[in-house]
Scaffold this motif. Sequence first.
Motif, PDB file in Angstrom:
ATOM      1  N   LYS A   1       4.793  19.825  -3.779  1.00 21.92           N
ATOM      2  CA  LYS A   1       3.589  19.691  -3.557  1.00 21.92           C
ATOM      3  C   LYS A   1       2.937  19.577  -2.175  1.00 21.92           C
ATOM      4  CE  LYS A   1       3.410  16.810  -7.887  1.00 21.92           C
ATOM      5  NZ  LYS A   1       3.195  15.630  -8.564  1.00 21.92           N
ATOM      6  N   ASN A   2       3.573  19.617  -1.177  1.00 22.41           N
ATOM      7  CA  ASN A   2       3.415  19.715   0.157  1.00 22.41           C
ATOM      8  C   ASN A   2       2.726  18.525   0.670  1.00 22.41           C
ATOM      9  OD1 ASN A   2       4.099  22.460   0.284  1.00 22.41           O
ATOM     10  ND2 ASN A   2       2.253  23.050   1.281  1.00 22.41           N
ATOM     11  N   THR A   3       3.345  17.460   0.052  1.00 16.79           N
ATOM     12  CA  THR A   3       2.850  16.026   0.275  1.00 16.79           C
ATOM     13  C   THR A   3       4.086  15.247   0.609  1.00 16.79           C
ATOM     14  OG1 THR A   3       3.336  15.362  -1.954  1.00 16.79           O
ATOM     15  CG2 THR A   3       1.192  16.208  -1.209  1.00 16.79           C
ATOM     16  N   MET A   4       3.560  14.168   1.668  1.00 11.78           N
ATOM     17  CA  MET A   4       4.603  13.146   2.156  1.00 11.78           C
ATOM     18  C   MET A   4       3.923  11.859   1.774  1.00 11.78           C
ATOM     19  SD  MET A   4       6.140  12.425   5.791  1.00 11.78           S
ATOM     20  CE  MET A   4       4.354  12.230   6.556  1.00 11.78           C
ATOM     21  N   ALA A   5       4.630  10.773   1.483  1.00 17.79           N
ATOM     22  CA  ALA A   5       4.150   9.284   1.348  1.00 17.79           C
ATOM     23  C   ALA A   5       5.111   8.306   2.126  1.00 17.79           C
ATOM     24  CB  ALA A   5       4.511   9.100  -0.152  1.00 17.79           C
ATOM     25  N   LEU A   6       4.329   7.116   2.378  1.00 21.29           N
ATOM     26  CA  LEU A   6       4.911   6.127   2.898  1.00 21.29           C
ATOM     27  C   LEU A   6       4.548   4.869   1.997  1.00 21.29           C
ATOM     28  CD1 LEU A   6       6.458   4.948   5.543  1.00 21.29           C
ATOM     29  CD2 LEU A   6       4.117   4.451   6.258  1.00 21.29           C
ATOM     30  N   GLN A   7       5.511   4.232   1.336  1.00 18.02           N
ATOM     31  CA  GLN A   7       5.197   3.192   0.574  1.00 18.02           C
ATOM     32  C   GLN A   7       5.578   1.944   1.287  1.00 18.02           C
ATOM     33  OE1 GLN A   7       4.646   2.653  -2.631  1.00 18.02           O
ATOM     34  NE2 GLN A   7       4.454   0.552  -2.276  1.00 18.02           N
TER      35      GLN A   7
ATOM     36  N   LEU B   1       0.896  -1.129  -0.006  1.00 17.75           N
ATOM     37  CA  LEU B   1       0.004   0.033   0.199  1.00 17.75           C
ATOM     38  C   LEU B   1       1.066   1.166  -0.100  1.00 17.75           C
ATOM     39  CD1 LEU B   1      -2.939  -0.761   2.705  1.00 17.75           C
ATOM     40  CD2 LEU B   1      -3.157  -0.469   0.069  1.00 17.75           C
ATOM     41  N   ARG B   2       0.293   2.155  -0.570  1.00 14.80           N
ATOM     42  CA  ARG B   2       1.050   3.601  -0.448  1.00 14.80           C
ATOM     43  C   ARG B   2       0.257   4.770   0.231  1.00 14.80           C
ATOM     44  NH1 ARG B   2       5.656   5.702  -3.069  1.00 14.80           N
ATOM     45  NH2 ARG B   2       5.395   8.089  -3.410  1.00 14.80           N
ATOM     46  N   LEU B   3       0.629   4.998   1.302  1.00 14.80           N
ATOM     47  CA  LEU B   3      -0.193   6.173   2.066  1.00 14.80           C
ATOM     48  C   LEU B   3       0.385   7.658   1.445  1.00 14.80           C
ATOM     49  CD1 LEU B   3      -0.025   4.694   5.554  1.00 14.80           C
ATOM     50  CD2 LEU B   3      -1.817   4.274   3.736  1.00 14.80           C
ATOM     51  N   SER B   4      -0.398   8.401   1.627  1.00 14.62           N
ATOM     52  CA  SER B   4      -0.002   9.713   1.222  1.00 14.62           C
ATOM     53  C   SER B   4      -0.579  10.689   2.554  1.00 14.62           C
ATOM     54  CB  SER B   4      -0.887  10.361   0.100  1.00 14.62           C
ATOM     55  OG  SER B   4      -0.285   9.522  -1.053  1.00 14.62           O
ATOM     56  N   CYS B   5       0.141  11.931   2.606  1.00 12.87           N
ATOM     57  CA  CYS B   5      -0.262  12.854   3.526  1.00 12.87           C
ATOM     58  C   CYS B   5       0.029  14.134   3.077  1.00 12.87           C
ATOM     59  CB  CYS B   5       0.973  12.684   4.670  1.00 12.87           C
ATOM     60  SG  CYS B   5       0.684  14.225   5.851  1.00 12.87           S
TER      61      CYS B   5
END
Length: 120
Positions: free
Chosen positions: A76-82, A18-22
């Motif tokens: 993009k002011n985003t962070m992810a967790l793969q 899963l890939r989470l986004s913030c």
Amino acid sequence: QVQVLESGGGLVQAGGSLRLSCAASGRTFSSDAMGWFRQAPGREREFVAAISSSGSRRDYAESVKGRFTISRDNAKNTMALQMNSLKPEDTAVYYCAPIRLGDYAPLSSWGQGTQVTVSS
């Protein structure tokens, strides 16, 4: 006060990904270290991963090291967790927050989180 919005959770079988986004707003995202945390039912919220403001430093909890990868896009002011090779014990609500990198202390209130459920 920063506001965060987590997304990307879901139900996945063990071994899946899963890939989470913030998404963050309300302050200068590119100046903040950011972190991912999770809370399983009946347990305390725990640290999962952190990334420095520039992305040059990445820290992981031992339980996810080698399986999870944190990243950010300051434009993009985003962070992810793969999350790869997921295990049933990864089941939890996942939260993101700006943090103090030294001790991973959160610097804002928590968002609603995103539920990750890993079936065996």
